[in-house]
Structures are given as structure tokens and as C-alpha cells.
Design an enzyme around this catalytic site. Structure first.
Site, PDB file in Angstrom:
ATOM      1  N   ARG A 166       0.834  -1.223   0.000  1.00  0.00           N
ATOM      2  CA  ARG A 166       0.000   0.000   0.000  1.00  0.00           C
ATOM      3  C   ARG A 166       0.858   1.259   0.000  1.00  0.00           C
ATOM      4  O   ARG A 166       0.554   2.232  -0.670  1.00  0.00           O
ATOM      5  CB  ARG A 166      -0.867   0.036   1.258  1.00  0.00           C
ATOM      6  CG  ARG A 166      -2.003  -0.904   1.279  1.00  0.00           C
ATOM      7  CD  ARG A 166      -2.666  -0.841   2.623  1.00  0.00           C
ATOM      8  NE  ARG A 166      -3.418   0.385   2.772  1.00  0.00           N
ATOM      9  CZ  ARG A 166      -4.721   0.483   2.539  1.00  0.00           C
ATOM     10  NH1 ARG A 166      -5.406  -0.582   2.181  1.00  0.00           N
ATOM     11  NH2 ARG A 166      -5.345   1.621   2.673  1.00  0.00           N
ATOM     12  N   TYR A 275       0.689 -13.483  -0.370  1.00  0.00           N
ATOM     13  CA  TYR A 275       1.302 -13.232  -1.683  1.00  0.00           C
ATOM     14  C   TYR A 275       2.537 -12.366  -1.492  1.00  0.00           C
ATOM     15  O   TYR A 275       2.674 -11.664  -0.486  1.00  0.00           O
ATOM     16  CB  TYR A 275       0.303 -12.536  -2.639  1.00  0.00           C
ATOM     17  CG  TYR A 275      -0.459 -11.372  -2.062  1.00  0.00           C
ATOM     18  CD1 TYR A 275       0.073 -10.081  -2.008  1.00  0.00           C
ATOM     19  CD2 TYR A 275      -1.754 -11.544  -1.577  1.00  0.00           C
ATOM     20  CE1 TYR A 275      -0.645  -9.011  -1.495  1.00  0.00           C
ATOM     21  CE2 TYR A 275      -2.486 -10.469  -1.048  1.00  0.00           C
ATOM     22  CZ  TYR A 275      -1.933  -9.216  -1.016  1.00  0.00           C
ATOM     23  OH  TYR A 275      -2.644  -8.153  -0.504  1.00  0.00           O
TER      24      TYR A 275
HETATM   25  C1  LIG Z   1      -7.917  -5.829   5.415  1.00  0.00           C
HETATM   26  C2  LIG Z   1      -8.133  -4.997   4.160  1.00  0.00           C
HETATM   27  C3  LIG Z   1      -7.665  -5.469   2.934  1.00  0.00           C
HETATM   28  C4  LIG Z   1      -7.885  -4.725   1.763  1.00  0.00           C
HETATM   29  N1  LIG Z   1      -7.446  -5.225   0.578  1.00  0.00           N
HETATM   30  C5  LIG Z   1      -7.680  -4.535  -0.559  1.00  0.00           C
HETATM   31  C6  LIG Z   1      -7.216  -5.040  -1.819  1.00  0.00           C
HETATM   32  O1  LIG Z   1      -6.599  -6.109  -1.874  1.00  0.00           O
HETATM   33  N2  LIG Z   1      -7.463  -4.304  -2.954  1.00  0.00           N
HETATM   34  C7  LIG Z   1      -8.150  -3.118  -2.906  1.00  0.00           C
HETATM   35  O2  LIG Z   1      -8.346  -2.487  -3.976  1.00  0.00           O
HETATM   36  N3  LIG Z   1      -8.594  -2.614  -1.730  1.00  0.00           N
HETATM   37  C8  LIG Z   1      -8.383  -3.297  -0.571  1.00  0.00           C
HETATM   38  N4  LIG Z   1      -8.830  -2.795   0.626  1.00  0.00           N
HETATM   39  C9  LIG Z   1      -9.646  -1.569   0.618  1.00  0.00           C
HETATM   40  C10 LIG Z   1      -8.823  -0.325   0.543  1.00  0.00           C
HETATM   41  O3  LIG Z   1      -7.818  -0.333   1.520  1.00  0.00           O
HETATM   42  C11 LIG Z   1      -9.722   0.892   0.736  1.00  0.00           C
HETATM   43  O4  LIG Z   1     -10.891   0.746  -0.015  1.00  0.00           O
HETATM   44  C12 LIG Z   1      -9.004   2.164   0.269  1.00  0.00           C
HETATM   45  O5  LIG Z   1      -7.867   2.381   1.055  1.00  0.00           O
HETATM   46  C13 LIG Z   1      -9.956   3.352   0.366  1.00  0.00           C
HETATM   47  O6  LIG Z   1      -9.239   4.514   0.075  1.00  0.00           O
HETATM   48  P1  LIG Z   1      -9.849   5.943   0.426  1.00  0.00           P
HETATM   49  O7  LIG Z   1      -8.825   6.917  -0.035  1.00  0.00           O
HETATM   50  O8  LIG Z   1     -11.239   6.030  -0.075  1.00  0.00           O
HETATM   51  O9  LIG Z   1      -9.959   5.951   2.018  1.00  0.00           O
HETATM   52  P2  LIG Z   1      -8.810   5.879   3.103  1.00  0.00           P
HETATM   53  O10 LIG Z   1      -7.704   5.000   2.674  1.00  0.00           O
HETATM   54  O11 LIG Z   1      -9.489   5.535   4.394  1.00  0.00           O
HETATM   55  O12 LIG Z   1      -8.241   7.355   3.176  1.00  0.00           O
HETATM   56  C14 LIG Z   1      -8.954   8.381   3.818  1.00  0.00           C
HETATM   57  C15 LIG Z   1      -7.985   9.506   4.117  1.00  0.00           C
HETATM   58  O13 LIG Z   1      -8.721  10.608   4.599  1.00  0.00           O
HETATM   59  C16 LIG Z   1      -8.110  11.115   5.776  1.00  0.00           C
HETATM   60  N5  LIG Z   1      -9.199  11.721   6.563  1.00  0.00           N
HETATM   61  C17 LIG Z   1     -10.205  11.092   7.213  1.00  0.00           C
HETATM   62  N6  LIG Z   1     -11.009  11.988   7.794  1.00  0.00           N
HETATM   63  C18 LIG Z   1     -10.514  13.204   7.497  1.00  0.00           C
HETATM   64  C19 LIG Z   1     -10.920  14.531   7.808  1.00  0.00           C
HETATM   65  N7  LIG Z   1     -12.009  14.772   8.546  1.00  0.00           N
HETATM   66  N8  LIG Z   1     -10.195  15.552   7.325  1.00  0.00           N
HETATM   67  C20 LIG Z   1      -9.096  15.331   6.574  1.00  0.00           C
HETATM   68  N9  LIG Z   1      -8.641  14.099   6.261  1.00  0.00           N
HETATM   69  C21 LIG Z   1      -9.364  13.050   6.706  1.00  0.00           C
HETATM   70  C22 LIG Z   1      -7.473   9.904   6.415  1.00  0.00           C
HETATM   71  O14 LIG Z   1      -6.424  10.270   7.301  1.00  0.00           O
HETATM   72  C23 LIG Z   1      -6.966   9.159   5.186  1.00  0.00           C
HETATM   73  O15 LIG Z   1      -5.694   9.605   4.780  1.00  0.00           O
HETATM   74  C24 LIG Z   1      -8.599  -3.505   1.820  1.00  0.00           C
HETATM   75  C25 LIG Z   1      -9.040  -3.006   3.057  1.00  0.00           C
HETATM   76  C26 LIG Z   1      -8.820  -3.758   4.211  1.00  0.00           C
HETATM   77  C27 LIG Z   1      -9.316  -3.217   5.516  1.00  0.00           C
END
Ligand SMILES: Cc1cc2nc3c(=O)[nH]c(=O)nc-3n(C[C@H](O)[C@H](O)[C@H](O)COP(=O)(O)OP(=O)(O)OC[C@H]3O[C@@H](n4cnc5c(N)ncnc54)[C@H](O)[C@@H]3O)c2cc1C
Length: 450
Positions: A166, A275
Site C-alpha cells: 500500500r 502473496y
Molecule cells: C484488510 C483490508 C484489505 C484490503 N485489501 C484490498 C485489496 O486487496 N485491494 C483493494 O483495492 N482494496 C483493498 N482494501 C480496501 C482499501 O484499503 C480501501 O478501499 C481504500 O484504502 C480506500 O481509500 P480511500 O482513499 O477512499 O480511504 P482511506 O484510505 O481511508 O483514506 C482516507 C484519508 O482521509 C483522511 N481523513 C479522514 N477523515 C478526514 C478529515 N475529517 N479531514 C481530513 N482528512 C481526513 C485519512 O487520514 C486518510 O488519509 C482492503 C481493506 C482492508 C481493511
């Protein structure tokens, strides 16, 4: 006169635009198009810095705020930034970063990397497994194996299946954002709430500061503050499943336990998946099991004795692998019911903020990156009309992401099945003689066209 030249060496086009007797260098064709459109509209690109006898384009375009600098936030900042928009990313953490763990990248997201000109950077750090396999966690017997890469077929559109650390994926997106002068990255900035008026959005930060923009894209994850205001559907659903994750160095994995496949060991209410990562330098393990012990939370440490208890009936290979981990990180897995509307005027949700899903299809990050590409294309098409751009993006995305949210739950049931359910699963997973490899997942892995 307009003169366009495309640099064959880099994937990014280099465009020259002669305007008022001066030559401006654009790093991407879309930057050129935005500036060109503005010139036609009687607006000119500004904030231009001189390098040699050319000028670097740095247009003060539409100013878009992105809340959250995770994978979704940085992907959309980059997609919008390369189209010439001014973007400010507001991240609550004191620095941009990601938790160390692996994620899988389906062919659909490689299609998006290609669209974003990031394939080369991703390929440098990804690992390309030889197959996706499932074994029975108790007997060790193989249930199904789907060859990938050179060994098997890629998807018909030619994109591979990869796995990545990641941190590395996040770093690729962060570096891409840092190259664009029209993207501002702000840390220690937590969105507390936002307001909007006819022509603007005001983001109020937790420390009392305010950031203004013309639109807000909320990529603030599972616990999204912006979602509270747009959807208002309360807390996420705690699934009753938890994931323990760990990463080993290659040299800490004995060769009889090492595999270059994505291998899932499935059994009653448990599974282990592993993996390699980072071109094979690391080895990622994720152990998942049902537990009602935990309510909600994120980023805590796992209890190794609980894990041993849950996997007590696992075959020796799995037991041996689990025994090699000293410290696990734990996630309480949550999702939400799909919803139809993620947008309100000049504000819109993206990634986990819009459609959080369980990880069983390994698609959460992939969906966030697809969102980013679609959203940028709708903004490009709608000009400055954010409300209609966001509405068009929402309409295009909600059914696909809802399908992934619901299938992810179903796959969780599949992996953790026992008895007749497991027999039925094995029967359904058997390759059909006439089917092309991966046909059952074509709806997902063939990806989207933008
Ligand atoms: C165990 C596990 C395995 C996974 N495996 C996979 C996989 O194999 N393949 C895949 O595609 N996905 C996988 N995922 C899913 C993936 O990790 C998430 O869907 C993805 O990280 C979502 O990204 P995002 O940017 O939407 O949210 P997030 O990664 O949650 O990022 C949100 C960001 O917003 C910030 N933030 C939050 N609130 C505020 C606020 N109020 N003000 C300012 N900043 C804020 C946080 O600090 C963070 O940096 C997995 C998830 C888990 C839990």
C-alpha cells in the site's frame, strides 16, 4: 497559430502552445486543452514560470478541494490536477502515508493506471503473481487455480493482475501529485464540517482555520465527515469479521512456504491469504476470522493467541506460516449498505466515503481509483458546472460500486463456508471447459471505459 508536438519518449505528451508571441510547455495534452479552452473563452493561463525559452504551464483553473489524502484522495487530486485544475488536498494526518500492508490490484485498476500514465511507476514496485488459488485450510487440498500473467491469460483487454505494498501505491500517487505545481498538499488539516453557497464551498478545519474552493471532493474514508452531511446514514456496519495483517521479509519465509501465487486458504469462518510484494522482496499475510469480540476501531494490534485458537484445525503449512509472525496489525472490518446519492451541490463523495466495502473482492482501492478517473472526466466534460459533473459521476458509478459492495459480502460467505455450502462453492468454482479464464469476473476485471 497552435503547434502540437508529442514527446515519444515519455508517456506524457509535451504540447507547445504559441500564444501572444510566447511559447508555453504543457506536460500533458489535457493541460493544453484546458488552457486552449480558456483562451477561446477569452481567459488566459496565468501563474507561468520561465524555464529557458519556454514557460511552465501553471494555470489557476477551477479550485477544487479534496478532503483526505489516502489512495482515493490522491488519485482524484492527480486526475484533476493533470487536467489543469488547481487542487488542494486537505489531510488530517501530520504527514502523508499509508499503513504497511499489501493490496491486490485487479486488471480493471491497471486500465486506470494506463489512463493516468502511471503504469510504468506502478510496474516498478508491484509484483505479478503467477496465479490466483484457493486451498482448503484444513486439508490443504486445492479447490481452484486460475493462472495469470505469462502462465495464463491476461484479461482480453491485456491488463495484468498485480499485488502491491500500500505504501508503494500511495507513494506513486503522491509523487505524481508533487510533480504538478497546481496541486497543493496540506497536512495536519482535519475537516470538521463544510458549507456551500452559490459559487463556492467553505471547509472548516478542526483547528478553526477555513479553506475555500469552488467544489469539494470528499475522499475521507469509512468514517467520512462529509458523508454525515450528504447521506447521514450513521455509523458503518460492523461485519463481525476481523483481519490480522503482517508483512515478512523474503528471507524470513522458508522456501517450502514461499509461493509466487496469491493463495487463499479458506475454511469455516476463517481464511488466510498470502502473496509476495515489492517485486518479491516481501511476503504479505492476511488472516481473517469471524469474531464478535470487537466492536469498531482501526489500526490496533492483534492477539496472536486468539489467532492460533481460530486456526487450530488448519493444515501444517498454514500453522507454520502463522507461527512465523510475532506482531499482527488488526482491522475490524466494516462496510455500508449501498446508497444511490453521494452528491449535494458542489460536494461529492469518493472511494470508501461513498461505498465502503469488505475486502473479499480486493477492490476498495480499485473502485476509488476508478471513481477518480470518472470524476475527472465528468468535470472536464461539464466545464465549471460542478453540480452536473458530480451528478453524472454519481449516476455512472453507484451501480457498479454497489455490485462490488454486495458481491464482496457474498465472497466472504464463500471463503468461510463449511459443509454443504463449501461443497456447493467448490462445484461452482470449478473451471467450465468452454469458458475463457476469468470469464465469471469479466464484469469486474474488464473494467470501465472512460
Ligand atoms: C484488510 C483490508 C484489505 C484490503 N485489501 C484490498 C485489496 O486487496 N485491494 C483493494 O483495492 N482494496 C483493498 N482494501 C480496501 C482499501 O484499503 C480501501 O478501499 C481504500 O484504502 C480506500 O481509500 P480511500 O482513499 O477512499 O480511504 P482511506 O484510505 O481511508 O483514506 C482516507 C484519508 O482521509 C483522511 N481523513 C479522514 N477523515 C478526514 C478529515 N475529517 N479531514 C481530513 N482528512 C481526513 C485519512 O487520514 C486518510 O488519509 C482492503 C481493506 C482492508 C481493511
Amino acid at each position: 497559430m497552435i503547434c502540437i508536438s508529442v514527446d515519444g519518449r515519455a508517456q506524457v505528451g509535451s504540447v507547445l502552445f504559441e500564444s501572444f508571441g510566447q511559447v508555453v510547455a504543457f506536460h500533458h495534452r489535457s493541460h493544453f486543452l484546458v488552457a486552449f479552452r480558456r483562451c477561446i473563452d477569452g481567459r488566459t493561463a496565468h501563474n507561468v514560470t520561465r524555464t529557458g525559452n519556454t514557460r511552465e504551464y501553471m494555470d489557476q483553473g477551477l479550485h477544487i478541494l479534496v478532503a483526505g489524502g489516502g489512495i482515493g484522495g490522491l488519485a482524484v487530486a492527480y486526475a484533476l490536477g493533470r487536467d489543469g485544475h488547481d487542487v488542494t488536498v486537505i489531510e488530517q494526518a501530520s504527514e502523508f502515508g499509508e499503513i504497511g500492508a499489501g493490496i491486490q490490484l485487479g486488471p480493471n485498476v491497471f486500465r486506470m493506471f494506463s489512463y493516468l500514465d502511471l503504469t510504468e511507476a506502478i510496474n516498478e514496485v508491484a509484483f505479478f503473481p503467477s496465479a490466483l488459488c484457493m486451498n482448503d485450510v484444513c486439508t490443504g487440498e486445492r479447490v481452484v487455480r486460475m493462472p495469470l500473467g505469462d502462465e495464463g491469460a491476461r484479461t482480453p483487454n491485456g491488463y495484468p493482475y498485480g499485488v502491491i505494498y500500500r505504501v508503494d501505491l500511495h507513494q506513486v500517487l503522491l509523487s505524481a501529485c508533487r510533480v504538478l505545481p497546481n496541486i497543493t498538499l496540506r497536512t495536519s488539516a482535519r475537516l470538521a464540517h463544510f458549507e456551500q453557497s452559490a459559487g463556492s464551498v467553505q471547509v472548516h478545519l478542526a483547528d478553526g482555520r477555513r479553506v475555500d474552493g469552488e467544489a469539494l471532493v470528499a475522499a475521507d474514508g469509512l468514517w467520512s465527515k462529509v458523508r454525515e452531511a450528504i447521506v447521514g446514514d450513521g455509523k458503518p456496519r460492523v461485519s463481525g469479521h476481523v483481519a490480522y495483517r503482517a508483512v515478512l521479509k523474503r528471507e524470513d519465509v522458508p522456501s517450502h512456504l514461499w509461493s509466487d501465487e496469491v493463495r487463499l486458504w479458506g475454511g469455516e469462518k476463517t481464511h488466510l491469504v498470502h502473496y509476495p510484494l515489492r517485486r518479491g522482496a516481501l511476503f504479505n499475510l492476511v488472516a481473517v476470522f469471524h469474531s464478535s469480540k470487537y466492536d469498531e476501531g482501526w489500526d490496533t494490534f492483534g492477539d496472536a493467541s486468539e489467532l492460533r485458537e481460530r486456526f487450530a484445525r488448519a493444515c501444517p503449512q498454514v500453522q507454520e506460516l502463522l507461527a512465523r509472525i510475532e506482531m499482527w496489525k488488526m482491522w475490524v472490518l466494516c462496510d455500508r449498505e449501498p446508497v444511490k446519492v453521494w452528491t449535494k451541490g458542489r460536494a461529492v463523495l469518493l472511494g470508501d466515503a461513498a461505498h465502503p466495502m469488505l475486502q473479499y473482492l480486493a477492490q476498495g482501492a480499485a473502485m476509488a481509483i476508478e471513481d477518480a478517473v470518472v470524476l475527472a472526466s465528468k468535470v472536464a466534460a461539464a466545464g465549471e458546472d460542478f453540480a452536473s459533473a458530480f451528478h453524472a459521476y454519481n449516476v455512472e458509478r453507484y451501480l457498479r460500486t454497489a455490485r462490488v459492495q454486495l458481491y464482496a459480502r457474498l465472497y466472504g460467505e464463500f471463503y468461510h463456508a463449511a459443509g454443504v455450502r463449501a461443497e456447493l462453492r467448490d462445484e461452482l468454482l470449478k473451471p467450465k471447459p468452454d469458458a475463457r479464464p476469468g470469464e465469471a469476473m469479466a464484469w469486474l476485471y474488464d473494467g470501465i471505459k472512460v
